[in-house]
Design a protein around this motif. Structure first.
Motif, PDB file in Angstrom:
ATOM      1  N   SER A 357       0.853  -1.190   0.000  1.00 34.44           N
ATOM      2  CA  SER A 357       0.000   0.000   0.000  1.00 34.44           C
ATOM      3  C   SER A 357       0.891   1.244   0.000  1.00 34.44           C
ATOM      4  N   GLU A 358       0.284   2.408  -0.254  1.00 38.95           N
ATOM      5  CA  GLU A 358       1.066   3.646  -0.269  1.00 38.95           C
ATOM      6  C   GLU A 358       1.752   3.876   1.074  1.00 38.95           C
ATOM      7  N   LYS A 359       1.047   3.600   2.164  1.00 37.90           N
ATOM      8  CA  LYS A 359       1.609   3.796   3.498  1.00 37.90           C
ATOM      9  C   LYS A 359       2.787   2.848   3.733  1.00 37.90           C
ATOM     10  N   LEU A 361       4.571   1.406   1.445  1.00 38.19           N
ATOM     11  CA  LEU A 361       5.644   1.755   0.513  1.00 38.19           C
ATOM     12  C   LEU A 361       6.477   2.915   1.058  1.00 38.19           C
ATOM     13  N   ARG A 362       5.813   3.914   1.629  1.00 41.23           N
ATOM     14  CA  ARG A 362       6.552   5.039   2.201  1.00 41.23           C
ATOM     15  C   ARG A 362       7.467   4.576   3.322  1.00 41.23           C
ATOM     16  N   SER A 363       6.985   3.617   4.095  1.00 39.02           N
ATOM     17  CA  SER A 363       7.802   3.067   5.178  1.00 39.02           C
ATOM     18  C   SER A 363       8.975   2.258   4.618  1.00 39.02           C
ATOM     19  N   ALA A 364       8.722   1.491   3.555  1.00 36.10           N
ATOM     20  CA  ALA A 364       9.770   0.651   2.966  1.00 36.10           C
ATOM     21  C   ALA A 364      10.862   1.478   2.296  1.00 36.10           C
ATOM     22  N   ARG A 365      10.505   2.683   1.856  1.00 38.02           N
ATOM     23  CA  ARG A 365      11.478   3.515   1.131  1.00 38.02           C
ATOM     24  C   ARG A 365      12.625   3.975   2.022  1.00 38.02           C
ATOM     25  N   ARG A 366      12.505   3.738   3.313  1.00 39.47           N
ATOM     26  CA  ARG A 366      13.648   4.030   4.194  1.00 39.47           C
ATOM     27  C   ARG A 366      14.882   3.252   3.723  1.00 39.47           C
TER      28      ARG A 366
END
Length: 542
Positions: A357-359, A361-366
């Motif tokens: 999910s977008e949320k 994905l934002r966390s994974a982009r770390r």
């Protein structure tokens, strides 16, 4: 040969709140009929300011020509009124600017922009003006110019935009052409085409050219004489071959030594059990293209990335090379999920990124970060360096019980910036300093993978060398995997363990860097390597 321009004791100073900056400090030079004079130096050396001074283009009121003369056909350009300069500028002296997209009006069709120059400086009107525009576009290699004159700048590729800029500079038949970094952001094949075009036009039109560049290979291959500038002064000058083969000044030697050559200095130790960090399987990313039909708009797709499979191991650097439009940046954005691929899977550390999910994905982009090509566009102009670096630390809570200010200071140390620069805004930094901030932001959250998209394409050779060394040092210190995208083959060779060659959205060849460079198998790879400039000097024998 007669002198077409004779500059003596030119001084251009900037009067700022911080004091006087001597951008051009007492320089003298001349250019002869039919000659190509190169001016080379680092960013801030004064090469562009010197030529802008001649054209009356320096920013007012902070910049001021303190003294000097510039005699062009018995006229001192520095003493001309604005009205007198307008009769010369664009008519007898023309300029090709570095970035065509900032020089071409995005709201005007190409034909209209070129006709505007003719109306300003000649008596041509109507069909006669249009015919001249078509002829000039054809001369610079624009195919079907009678159709393309109705297109807007964004409908041209980077290389074609630069050809339009050259056409605009030549359409009035100038005697002197000033080319300011005209090939900086172009890939090897396009760069070769533009340089060959400039050389051909110079010979057929008997033009005199001042060619400004920080690319020593380009200067070595196109110019007759060269000036080396440092901190507003000319430190060395002479015939191109002599300067590059027998340079005397330590600054010239420093520039030559900064050119990346040879293989990566510290290649990774490839182990069979080394973990695969990133795996792409049959990735395709398409863009819709609409064309006007007789009744309805027809929709088709441009295959920017077409069925690509790749893998990157922990600690490995994969170089991706190819011409502009080959799909390199689209592939990078597809990996980052900034563009969602149409087909295929992106597995990062075992996670399928498309399924997040977008949320999430934002966390994974770390764990996977990106360094963009233009730091001036990717850094928030309203935020100080401190806020830019603190933002990811606060978002991902990676300060490790240290105050954020301490973490920011450590990041600045890592990338070689002074602590006081944390209070500055992006526009107050040089290009190299901005790129260091962008790198600091990328490593702030200690990612496992960094995608560097043309991170040094617009930097001069010494700053480029510093940034490349910094990236190598950080990749070893943090055991980073890296995807390094560039059109500069020498840079890719210097940085990469593995290389993938892209052409028209596909990977046409992959392998170990030195094997690819020594024995390219695909005809496209061979053409890329042959297009790369071979310097006219072999070693600096001074």
């Amino acid at each position: 040969m007669d002198k077409i321009l004779n500059v003596q004791n030119l001084r251009t100073y900037f009067h700022t709140r911080a004091g006087i900056i001597k951008a051009v400090d007492d320089i003298s030079f001349c250019i002869h009929d039919g000659e190509i004079l190169g001016i080379v130096g680092e960013s801030g050396s004064g090469k562009t300011v010197a030529c802008h001074s001649l054209m009356g283009l320096i920013p007012q009121p902070s910049a001021k020509i303190e003294s000097g003369s510039a005699i062009f056909d018995q006229t001192d350009l520095l003493k001309c009124t604005e009205k007198q300069l307008r009769r010369i500028r664009g008519k007898r002296i023309s300029m090709i600017f570095q970035d065509p997209m900032t020089s071409l009006n995005p709201y005007m069709r190409i034909g209209t922009q070129l006709t505007e120059a003719l109306k300003q400086h000649t008596d041509l009107r109507g069909k006669a003006a249009t015919d001249q525009v078509i002829t000039t576009l054809e001369e610079v290699g624009i195919t079907e110019p009678e159709k393309r004159i109705r297109d807007y700048p964004h409908q041209f590729s980077g290389g074609m935009q630069q050809r339009v800029m050259i056409a605009m500079a030549l359409i009035t038949g100038p005697e002197l052409l000033i080319a300011d970094e005209p090939t900086t952001a172009l890939d090897a094949t396009l760069q070769k085409q533009i340089l060959e075009l400039i050389k051909k036009l110079q010979q057929t039109r008997k033009l005199s050219i001042i060619f400004i560049s920080h690319d020593l290979n380009v200067i070595a291959n196109i110019t007759d004489r060269v000036l080396i500038m440092q901190k507003g002064k000319i430190v060395e000058s002479g015939d191109t071959a002599e300067i590059f083969q027998k340079s005397k000044h330590r600054y010239t030697k420093k520039l030559l030594d900064a050119i990346p050559t040879g293989a990566k200095q510290h290649p990774i130790s490839t182990k069979e059990n080394q973990q695969t960090l990133l795996e792409l399987s049959n990735i395709s990313t398409y863009f819709p293209v609409y064309s006007e039909g007789m009744l309805l708009r027809k929709k088709s797709f441009l295959k920017a990335v077409d069925n690509i499979s790749l893998s990157v191991k922990s600690g490995e650097t994969l170089g991706i090379v190819g011409e502009s439009g080959s799909g390199k940046s689209t592939l990078a954005r597809s990996i980052m999920q900034l563009l969602r691929p149409r087909t295929g899977t992106v597995l990062f550390n075992g996670m399928e990124l498309q399924a997040l999910s977008e949320k999430s994905l934002r966390s994974a982009r770390r764990d996977f970060q990106m360094i963009f090509q233009n730091p001036y566009a990717s850094l928030n102009p309203r935020m100080t360096v401190f806020k830019i670096l603190a933002e990811p630390l606060l978002k991902y809570k990676t300060a490790n019980n240290n105050p954020v200010s301490e973490e920011v200071s450590q990041l600045l140390d890592k990338v070689g910036l002074e602590h006081y620069q944390s209070r500055k805004y992006p526009h107050e930094l040089s290009g190299g300093q901005r790129q260091r901030v962008a790198i600091a932001r990328a490593i702030a959250v200690r990612p496992k993978l960094i995608i560097a998209d043309e991170p040094v394409s617009a930097l001069d050779v010494t700053i480029q060398a510093q940034i490349l060394e910094l990236l190598l040092k950080l990749s070893q210190e943090y055991k980073l995997a890296m995807i390094f995208i560039s059109h500069d083959l020498s840079v890719v060779r210097y940085m990469s363990d593995q290389v993938a060659v892209m052409h028209q959205g596909k990977i046409v060849e992959t392998g170990e860097t030195e094997k690819i460079f020594a024995h390219p198998q695909h005809s496209y790879t061979q053409s890329l390597l042959s297009a790369a400039h071979t310097p006219i000097w072999q070693t600096n024998t001074a």
